[in-house]
Scaffold this motif. Sequence first.
Motif, PDB file in Angstrom:
ATOM      1  N   ASN A  32       7.226   4.688  -6.835  1.00 58.18           N
ATOM      2  CA  ASN A  32       6.659   3.937  -6.583  1.00 58.18           C
ATOM      3  C   ASN A  32       5.403   4.164  -5.179  1.00 58.18           C
ATOM      4  N   ALA A  33       6.060   4.460  -4.389  1.00 57.91           N
ATOM      5  CA  ALA A  33       5.462   4.533  -3.291  1.00 57.91           C
ATOM      6  C   ALA A  33       6.359   5.417  -2.515  1.00 57.91           C
ATOM      7  N   ASP A  35       6.140   7.015   1.697  1.00 60.70           N
ATOM      8  CA  ASP A  35       5.943   6.745   3.257  1.00 60.70           C
ATOM      9  C   ASP A  35       6.652   8.269   3.841  1.00 60.70           C
ATOM     10  N   THR A  52       1.065   4.445  -2.414  1.00 60.95           N
ATOM     11  CA  THR A  52       1.252   3.556  -3.988  1.00 60.95           C
ATOM     12  C   THR A  52       1.215   4.680  -4.640  1.00 60.95           C
ATOM     13  N   SER A  53       2.274   5.106  -5.891  1.00 57.74           N
ATOM     14  CA  SER A  53       1.260   5.185  -6.924  1.00 57.74           C
ATOM     15  C   SER A  53      -0.237   5.560  -7.491  1.00 57.74           C
ATOM     16  N   SER A  56      -3.446   3.453  -3.530  1.00 55.30           N
ATOM     17  CA  SER A  56      -3.610   2.391  -1.878  1.00 55.30           C
ATOM     18  C   SER A  56      -3.092   3.445  -0.481  1.00 55.30           C
ATOM     19  N   THR A  57      -3.533   3.303   0.056  1.00 55.29           N
ATOM     20  CA  THR A  57      -3.073   3.893   1.661  1.00 55.29           C
ATOM     21  C   THR A  57      -2.763   2.522   2.770  1.00 55.29           C
TER      22      THR A  57
END
Length: 115
Positions: A32-33, A35, A52-53, A56-57
Amino acid sequence: QVQLVESGGGLVQPGESLRLSCEADGTDFDFNAMDWYRLPPGKERELVAGITSGGSTYYTDSVKGRFTISRGKVKNTVYLQMDALKPEDTAVYYCRGLHYSIQYWGKGTLVTVSS
């Protein structure tokens, strides 16, 4: 078994750049994300950047404008482009993949910024 492997760390001088990579093996799902965290010497671990998938950063304030996170074309691959490095960026950098509430971590790659 899911494994995340970081690469790209090393010793650089202030102002130089590095590109970290993180690849995941053994996954039959999409994170999903993903990091990047770092653990500076003598300090606590901190979240540096995330994506994110959906694309979004997030960036911590100290790296905004200098670091760029991106996802690779290969599933569950993430990069961290680090420019204008400073001595305070010295740390072990860890990659994390998040699949709903389950976290997967790499073993880290050392980045040292020193003249």
